[in-house]
Design a protein around this motif. Structure first.
Motif, PDB file in Angstrom:
ATOM      1  N   GLY A  31       0.795  -1.220   0.000  1.00 22.83           N
ATOM      2  CA  GLY A  31       0.000   0.000   0.000  1.00 22.83           C
ATOM      3  C   GLY A  31       0.826   1.267   0.000  1.00 22.83           C
ATOM      4  N   LEU A  32       2.146   1.156  -0.108  1.00 27.62           N
ATOM      5  CA  LEU A  32       3.007   2.338  -0.133  1.00 27.62           C
ATOM      6  C   LEU A  32       2.904   3.027  -1.488  1.00 27.62           C
ATOM      7  N   MET A  33       2.798   4.332  -1.449  1.00 26.82           N
ATOM      8  CA  MET A  33       2.715   5.135  -2.665  1.00 26.82           C
ATOM      9  C   MET A  33       3.934   6.045  -2.737  1.00 26.82           C
ATOM     10  N   THR A  34       4.624   6.020  -3.864  1.00 29.91           N
ATOM     11  CA  THR A  34       5.809   6.844  -4.078  1.00 29.91           C
ATOM     12  C   THR A  34       5.461   7.983  -5.018  1.00 29.91           C
ATOM     13  N   ILE A  35       5.706   9.205  -4.579  1.00 24.35           N
ATOM     14  CA  ILE A  35       5.439  10.407  -5.356  1.00 24.35           C
ATOM     15  C   ILE A  35       6.780  10.983  -5.803  1.00 24.35           C
ATOM     16  N   SER A  36       6.952  11.166  -7.105  1.00 21.20           N
ATOM     17  CA  SER A  36       8.201  11.689  -7.668  1.00 21.20           C
ATOM     18  C   SER A  36       7.901  12.961  -8.445  1.00 21.20           C
ATOM     19  N   VAL A  37       8.716  13.982  -8.204  1.00 22.67           N
ATOM     20  CA  VAL A  37       8.567  15.275  -8.873  1.00 22.67           C
ATOM     21  C   VAL A  37       9.899  15.618  -9.524  1.00 22.67           C
ATOM     22  N   THR A  38       9.852  16.058 -10.778  1.00 21.99           N
ATOM     23  CA  THR A  38      11.045  16.433 -11.540  1.00 21.99           C
ATOM     24  C   THR A  38      10.983  17.914 -11.871  1.00 21.99           C
ATOM     25  N   ALA A  39      12.073  18.620 -11.615  1.00 21.55           N
ATOM     26  CA  ALA A  39      12.139  20.058 -11.882  1.00 21.55           C
ATOM     27  C   ALA A  39      13.575  20.449 -12.181  1.00 21.55           C
ATOM     28  N   GLY A  40      13.796  21.750 -12.392  1.00 15.54           N
ATOM     29  CA  GLY A  40      15.084  22.233 -12.832  1.00 15.54           C
ATOM     30  C   GLY A  40      16.065  22.589 -11.749  1.00 15.54           C
ATOM     31  N   GLY A  41      15.783  22.311 -10.506  1.00 18.43           N
ATOM     32  CA  GLY A  41      16.708  22.632  -9.424  1.00 18.43           C
ATOM     33  C   GLY A  41      16.446  21.753  -8.222  1.00 18.43           C
ATOM     34  N   PRO A  42      17.457  21.447  -7.417  1.00 19.11           N
ATOM     35  CA  PRO A  42      17.250  20.572  -6.256  1.00 19.11           C
ATOM     36  C   PRO A  42      16.250  21.137  -5.250  1.00 19.11           C
ATOM     37  N   GLN A  43      16.403  22.420  -4.886  1.00 17.74           N
ATOM     38  CA  GLN A  43      15.509  23.008  -3.897  1.00 17.74           C
ATOM     39  C   GLN A  43      14.106  23.174  -4.454  1.00 17.74           C
ATOM     40  N   LEU A  44      13.996  23.563  -5.717  1.00 14.50           N
ATOM     41  CA  LEU A  44      12.679  23.689  -6.345  1.00 14.50           C
ATOM     42  C   LEU A  44      11.975  22.342  -6.408  1.00 14.50           C
ATOM     43  N   THR A  45      12.718  21.286  -6.711  1.00 20.55           N
ATOM     44  CA  THR A  45      12.121  19.948  -6.777  1.00 20.55           C
ATOM     45  C   THR A  45      11.561  19.534  -5.427  1.00 20.55           C
ATOM     46  N   ALA A  46      12.306  19.759  -4.364  1.00 23.50           N
ATOM     47  CA  ALA A  46      11.828  19.407  -3.030  1.00 23.50           C
ATOM     48  C   ALA A  46      10.622  20.253  -2.636  1.00 23.50           C
ATOM     49  N   SER A  47      10.623  21.533  -2.994  1.00 24.36           N
ATOM     50  CA  SER A  47       9.487  22.396  -2.662  1.00 24.36           C
ATOM     51  C   SER A  47       8.233  21.969  -3.402  1.00 24.36           C
ATOM     52  N   GLN A  72      -9.824  11.795  10.250  1.00 23.10           N
ATOM     53  CA  GLN A  72      -8.923  12.867   9.863  1.00 23.10           C
ATOM     54  C   GLN A  72      -7.549  12.363   9.409  1.00 23.10           C
ATOM     55  N   PRO A  73      -6.791  11.655  10.233  1.00 28.54           N
ATOM     56  CA  PRO A  73      -5.433  11.265   9.799  1.00 28.54           C
ATOM     57  C   PRO A  73      -5.487  10.030   8.906  1.00 28.54           C
ATOM     58  N   VAL A  74      -5.577  10.224   7.594  1.00 28.00           N
ATOM     59  CA  VAL A  74      -5.725   9.103   6.668  1.00 28.00           C
ATOM     60  C   VAL A  74      -4.458   8.855   5.851  1.00 28.00           C
ATOM     61  N   VAL A  75      -3.530   9.807   5.816  1.00 25.09           N
ATOM     62  CA  VAL A  75      -2.306   9.658   5.039  1.00 25.09           C
ATOM     63  C   VAL A  75      -1.117   9.905   5.954  1.00 25.09           C
ATOM     64  N   THR A  76      -0.215   8.949   6.003  1.00 24.65           N
ATOM     65  CA  THR A  76       0.989   9.065   6.820  1.00 24.65           C
ATOM     66  C   THR A  76       2.204   9.164   5.901  1.00 24.65           C
ATOM     67  N   VAL A  77       3.036  10.145   6.134  1.00 28.21           N
ATOM     68  CA  VAL A  77       4.243  10.332   5.338  1.00 28.21           C
ATOM     69  C   VAL A  77       5.339   9.437   5.892  1.00 28.21           C
ATOM     70  N   VAL A  78       5.773   8.480   5.100  1.00 29.04           N
ATOM     71  CA  VAL A  78       6.828   7.562   5.513  1.00 29.04           C
ATOM     72  C   VAL A  78       8.202   8.169   5.249  1.00 29.04           C
ATOM     73  N   GLU A  79       8.351   8.853   4.114  1.00 26.52           N
ATOM     74  CA  GLU A  79       9.633   9.451   3.737  1.00 26.52           C
ATOM     75  C   GLU A  79       9.383  10.847   3.199  1.00 26.52           C
ATOM     76  N   GLU A  80       9.946  11.848   3.851  1.00 23.85           N
ATOM     77  CA  GLU A  80       9.782  13.229   3.445  1.00 23.85           C
ATOM     78  C   GLU A  80      10.624  13.523   2.203  1.00 23.85           C
ATOM     79  N   PRO A  81      10.165  14.442   1.333  1.00 23.59           N
ATOM     80  CA  PRO A  81      10.984  14.820   0.171  1.00 23.59           C
ATOM     81  C   PRO A  81      12.164  15.685   0.596  1.00 23.59           C
ATOM     82  N   VAL A  82      13.316  15.427   0.014  1.00 27.59           N
ATOM     83  CA  VAL A  82      14.537  16.186   0.306  1.00 27.59           C
ATOM     84  C   VAL A  82      15.161  16.610  -1.015  1.00 27.59           C
TER      85      VAL A  82
END
Length: 423
Positions: free
Chosen positions: A227-243, A340-350
């Motif tokens: 049931g783990l869901m991985t969200i990936s975001v691609t952008a032009g800078g490391p800090q922008l990608t994490a934001s 209320q608490p239905v989604v738990t973040v296992v790994e924060e984006p860095v």
């Protein structure tokens, strides 16, 4: 005198094959003359050797294109986050602090149970929904090279640079014309609608462009077993990608919470409204009974006694309704809190340390391989057309193809200028 064959072969066996080792005509192993369309390995090597210059040049050209793309392509980074849907217990669910549902059953409160219909397999659709993407593009980020923080909508619709303008009207001219034709057919974009609070609910033209741009930046995958869901975001800078990943994560969790609690909130609003009405009705009935008892402390007539009993029944009914609505209100609030608490973040984006694109070595190698294949195919095509000109039937086919592809004479007259006669 014996025949020559009998002298050479006393046993009467057939004549041996010719000097080249192949069985001759009339022998059991004879299969006829060699076929003209058969190509040997030596023929292939001969074609490659004759056109080695063409192949090498083609490989060099494609390799140069790959190197140019690898050096000029903008760097991109990918940041990932992992979330999991919390398991909701069934009818035996409890409350924070160790309070069980059975402890409240005596008060008429039923915690209920059953999981929501929103399963983890539907999470990618929720992540890519317009509500989530619209909330993200309205957030403010700091983009690389930008002088000030701006929203994603402003960043996408910023004025194009000189290089982008040149490419738009040269290399990307067909797509530019296609966009102009589409805008002319569909007309101007619809204005953004607003709610009672002034928040837009319909994306404007600029927001629609930002929604299309952000769709290619987000991807997700769900592990059906865990049931783990991985969200990936691609952008032009490391800090922008994490934001961007954090923004997607926050708005995704909010949207999931809204979907899961939508029916409970509607029920809560209804019960709260009905509870307030019942409370006012109970207060009114109690005041009427109190005023009657103050005026008639010892009712002796039957009419006064009947009126007193009727007022007392109204107060009893209002008290029972008030108590039942109060129990339902408490139960609904507990149900809302439980959902209320239905989604738990296992790994924060860095912010990522290494870029994800372009893969320069892979691009150069791929373009070199493509160039080699293209060069070899060109060599064989050139050899085929050269040999086809020497054959009468193939030459006639080539002439027919050439005549079919040649433009008419009246077009050539317009294209080719007339020759000026010499003086």
């Amino acid at each position: 005198m014996a025949a020559p064959s009998d002298q050479n072969n006393p046993d009467g066996a057939p004549d041996p094959p010719p000097g080249n080792g192949a069985p001759g005509e009339g022998h059991p192993g004879y299969t006829g003359p060699p076929r003209e369309d058969e190509v040997s390995l030596l023929d292939i090597l001969l074609v490659l050797a004759r056109h080695k210059t063409l192949i090498v040049r083609t490989v060099l050209v494609f390799t140069l294109l790959g190197v140019t793309y690898a050096l000029l392509a903008p760097e991109e980074y990918t940041s990932s986050a992992t979330v999991v849907r919390e398991v909701q217990e069934g009818g035996s669910g409890g409350l924070p602090g160790g309070i069980s549902g059975g402890a409240l059953s005596g008060l008429g409160i039923n915690l209920g149970g059953g999981a929501s219909g929103l399963t983890p397999s539907a999470y990618p659709d929720v992540l890519q929904s317009r509500a989530v993407r619209l909330a993200v593009v309205r957030d403010t980020f700091r983009f690389p090279g930008a002088e000030r923080p701006m929203t994603y909508v402003d960043y996408v619709n910023r004025p194009a640079g000189p290089l982008s303008t040149v490419l738009e009207y040269t290399l990307f001219l067909p797509w530019t014309l296609k966009g102009w034709v589409g805008q002319a057919i569909s007309g101007s974009p619809a204005p953004a609608g607003t709610t009672e609070t002034g928040d837009p609910v319909i994306p404007s033209g600029e927001e629609d462009e930002a929604l299309k741009a952000i769709s290619g930046r987000i991807s997700s995958s769900v592990d059906q077993e865990t049931g783990l869901m991985t969200i990936s975001v691609t952008a032009g800078g490391p800090q922008l990608t994490a934001s961007l990943a954090e923004s997607f994560l926050d708005h995704f969790a909010t949207r999931v919470r809204e979907i899961r609690t939508e029916k409970v909130r509607e029920r809560l609003e209804f019960v709260e409204g009905r509870f307030e009405e019942a409370e006012q009705e109970l207060e009114t009935a109690e005041e009427q009974l109190a005023q009657f008892l103050e005026r008639n402390q010892n009712p002796t007539t039957a009419t006064l006694q009947f009126r007193r009993d009727r007022l007392q029944r109204q107060v009893s009914f209002k008290e029972q309704l008030y108590s039942e609505l109060q129990s339902q209100l408490t139960q609904t609030r507990l149900d809302l809190q439980r959902r209320q608490p239905v989604v738990t973040v296992v790994e924060e984006p860095v912010p990522p340390m290494n870029r994800s694109a372009p893969q320069r070595t892979f691009v150069v190698l791929l373009m070199s391989i493509v160039g080699g294949i293209f060069g070899v195919v060109s060599a064989f095509m050139r050899t085929y057309f050269k040999s086809a000109r020497d054959t009468t039937s193939e030459k006639e086919k080539l002439e027919e193809i050439q005549s079919a592809l040649t433009p008419p004479r009246w077009i050539r007259r317009k294209v080719v200028p007339a020759q000026i006669p010499e003086e």
